[in-house]
Scaffold this active site. Structure first.
Site, PDB file in Angstrom:
ATOM      1  N   ASN A   1     -16.449 -18.087  27.652  1.00  0.00           N
ATOM      2  CA  ASN A   1     -17.853 -18.469  27.809  1.00  0.00           C
ATOM      3  C   ASN A   1     -18.607 -17.796  26.670  1.00  0.00           C
ATOM      4  OD1 ASN A   1     -20.492 -18.847  28.562  1.00  0.00           O
ATOM      5  ND2 ASN A   1     -20.418 -17.512  30.362  1.00  0.00           N
ATOM      6  N   TRP A   2     -18.893 -18.581  25.637  1.00  0.00           N
ATOM      7  CA  TRP A   2     -19.518 -17.980  24.455  1.00  0.00           C
ATOM      8  C   TRP A   2     -20.973 -17.590  24.687  1.00  0.00           C
ATOM      9  CZ3 TRP A   2     -17.867 -21.384  19.609  1.00  0.00           C
ATOM     10  CH2 TRP A   2     -16.474 -21.282  19.448  1.00  0.00           C
ATOM     11  N   LYS A   3     -21.555 -18.115  25.751  1.00  0.00           N
ATOM     12  CA  LYS A   3     -22.984 -17.867  26.026  1.00  0.00           C
ATOM     13  C   LYS A   3     -23.822 -18.311  24.821  1.00  0.00           C
ATOM     14  CE  LYS A   3     -21.659 -14.331  29.246  1.00  0.00           C
ATOM     15  NZ  LYS A   3     -22.026 -13.182  30.067  1.00  0.00           N
TER      16      LYS A   3
ATOM     17  N   HIS B   1     -23.801 -20.153  36.636  1.00  0.00           N
ATOM     18  CA  HIS B   1     -23.588 -18.811  36.088  1.00  0.00           C
ATOM     19  C   HIS B   1     -24.763 -17.913  36.505  1.00  0.00           C
ATOM     20  CE1 HIS B   1     -23.103 -15.489  33.310  1.00  0.00           C
ATOM     21  NE2 HIS B   1     -21.847 -15.862  33.201  1.00  0.00           N
TER      22      HIS B   1
ATOM     23  N   GLU C   1     -26.432 -15.836  34.969  1.00  0.00           N
ATOM     24  CA  GLU C   1     -27.546 -15.791  34.015  1.00  0.00           C
ATOM     25  C   GLU C   1     -28.460 -17.000  34.199  1.00  0.00           C
ATOM     26  OE1 GLU C   1     -25.019 -15.221  30.619  1.00  0.00           O
ATOM     27  OE2 GLU C   1     -24.538 -13.226  31.383  1.00  0.00           O
TER      28      GLU C   1
ATOM     29  N   GLU D   1     -17.649 -13.706  39.768  1.00  0.00           N
ATOM     30  CA  GLU D   1     -18.200 -12.808  38.752  1.00  0.00           C
ATOM     31  C   GLU D   1     -19.216 -11.859  39.389  1.00  0.00           C
ATOM     32  OE1 GLU D   1     -17.661 -14.809  34.624  1.00  0.00           O
ATOM     33  OE2 GLU D   1     -19.658 -15.249  35.370  1.00  0.00           O
TER      34      GLU D   1
ATOM     35  N   GLY E   1     -20.810  -8.225  31.217  1.00  0.00           N
ATOM     36  CA  GLY E   1     -21.340  -7.695  29.966  1.00  0.00           C
ATOM     37  C   GLY E   1     -21.655  -6.210  30.013  1.00  0.00           C
TER      38      GLY E   1
ATOM     39  N   SER F   1     -16.415  -8.472  32.218  1.00  0.00           N
ATOM     40  CA  SER F   1     -15.766  -7.479  31.359  1.00  0.00           C
ATOM     41  C   SER F   1     -14.238  -7.551  31.407  1.00  0.00           C
ATOM     42  CB  SER F   1     -16.256  -6.068  31.686  1.00  0.00           C
ATOM     43  OG  SER F   1     -17.667  -5.987  31.530  1.00  0.00           O
TER      44      SER F   1
ATOM     45  N   GLY G   1     -16.533 -13.580  28.716  1.00  0.00           N
ATOM     46  CA  GLY G   1     -17.701 -13.602  27.844  1.00  0.00           C
ATOM     47  C   GLY G   1     -17.402 -12.893  26.540  1.00  0.00           C
ATOM     48  N   GLY G   2     -17.806 -11.632  26.453  1.00  0.00           N
ATOM     49  CA  GLY G   2     -17.691 -10.853  25.218  1.00  0.00           C
ATOM     50  C   GLY G   2     -16.349 -10.965  24.508  1.00  0.00           C
TER      51      GLY G   2
HETATM   52  P1  PGA Z   1     -18.307 -10.746  30.098  1.00  0.00           P
HETATM   53  O1  PGA Z   1     -18.980 -12.109  30.663  1.00  0.00           O
HETATM   54  O2  PGA Z   1     -16.841 -11.015  29.957  1.00  0.00           O
HETATM   55  O3  PGA Z   1     -18.993 -10.506  28.784  1.00  0.00           O
HETATM   56  O4  PGA Z   1     -18.578  -9.683  31.097  1.00  0.00           O
HETATM   57  C1  PGA Z   1     -18.339 -12.898  31.616  1.00  0.00           C
HETATM   58  C2  PGA Z   1     -19.234 -14.053  31.999  1.00  0.00           C
HETATM   59  O5  PGA Z   1     -20.447 -13.834  32.153  1.00  0.00           O
HETATM   60  O6  PGA Z   1     -18.770 -15.199  32.174  1.00  0.00           O
END
Ligand code: PGA
Length: 252
Positions: free
Chosen positions: A9-11, A96, A98, A168, A174, A214, A235-236
């Protein structure tokens, strides 16, 4: 047996130039063919990513990080399931945390999006998870259960096995804090039992449940060794070819 599924998930990261560079790198790597692998990228990167992936011998599929539920119309700034389908997108991340937090998406809207994605043959990656205070107050399971029940309302027995659920915990996203593999497994098992309650045992065994928050090369093995954790939403660590490839190759 459920096939492991690792999705990036590149966001809101990586413009077209950077996207091209990362996908070029990823497609030149030796990635585990037994793992379903995908990247969910910003809308402006979709066609570039699609063209590169389709020109290479790769198992990496792509998708979007959101969509609206209508097919077309006066919805300024939105992207529809038919638009995603036209370019052969496979996945769409929905709900998600966010989007729930910053864009005020509620379960009713997310449910409409899940139904719409399924009816357009897109695989919804439905995200659920609790906040830190909900966990500390002992309400994590109630929260996840209420999200799942609302977000999957009217999803049929035939459709449910296509849905990927990403657990999640919001406090792990993150932040560098990962849920312990036991806590993550405990919740993923709870989600699977809930699917059994809402559908049947057979469906509950087919639905894939990812952990997200994470996840990185250092903890992927331990998390994916758990019986009910079938993959990761990353994500990251999906923004660099080195770490993302290590996640896909977790069993090597
Ligand atoms: P993260 O994000 O791996 O950076 O914690 C995961 C996500 O929000 O899908």
């Amino acid at each position: 047996m459920r096939k492991p599924i690792i999705v990036g998930n590149w966001k809101m990261n990586l413009g077209v130039k950077e996207a091209k560079k990362l996908v070029d790198e990823l497609t030149s790597m030796d990635l585990d063919k037994n793992v379903e692998q995908g990247i969910c990228v910003p809308f402006v990167d979709l066609t570039t990513v699609k063209e590169i992936l389709e020109s290479k011998d790769t198992l990496i599929s792509f998708g979007a990080q959101n969509m609206y539920f209508e097919e077309s119309g006066a919805y300024t700034g939105e992207i529809s399931p038919t638009m995603l389908k036209e370019i052969n997108a496979k996945y769409v991340i929905l709900g998600h945390s966010e989007r729930r937090e910053y864009f005020k998406e509620d379960d009713e809207l997310i449910n409409k999006k899940v139904l719409s994605a399924l009816s357009h043959d897109l695989i919804p990656i439905l995200c659920v998870g609790e906040t830190l205070s909900e966990r500390e107050e002992g309400n994590a399971k109630d929260k996840v259960s209420s999200q799942i029940k609302s977000d999957l309302k009217d999803v049929s027995k035939e459709e449910i096995e296509k849905v990927v659920i990403a657990y999640e915990p919001i406090w792990a996203i993150g932040t560098g804090k990962t849920a312990s593999s036991d806590d993550a497994e405990d919740m993923c098992k709870y989600i699977r039992n809930l699917i059994e309650e809402l559908y049947t045992y057979e469906e509950s065994q087919k639905v894939r449940i990812q952990y997200g928050g994470s996840m990185k090369p250092e903890n992927v093995k331990e998390l994916l060794a758990k019986e009910n954790i079938d993959g990761g939403l990353i994500g990251g660590a999906s923004l660099k070819a080195d770490s993302f490839s290590k996640l896909i190759n977790f069993s090597k």
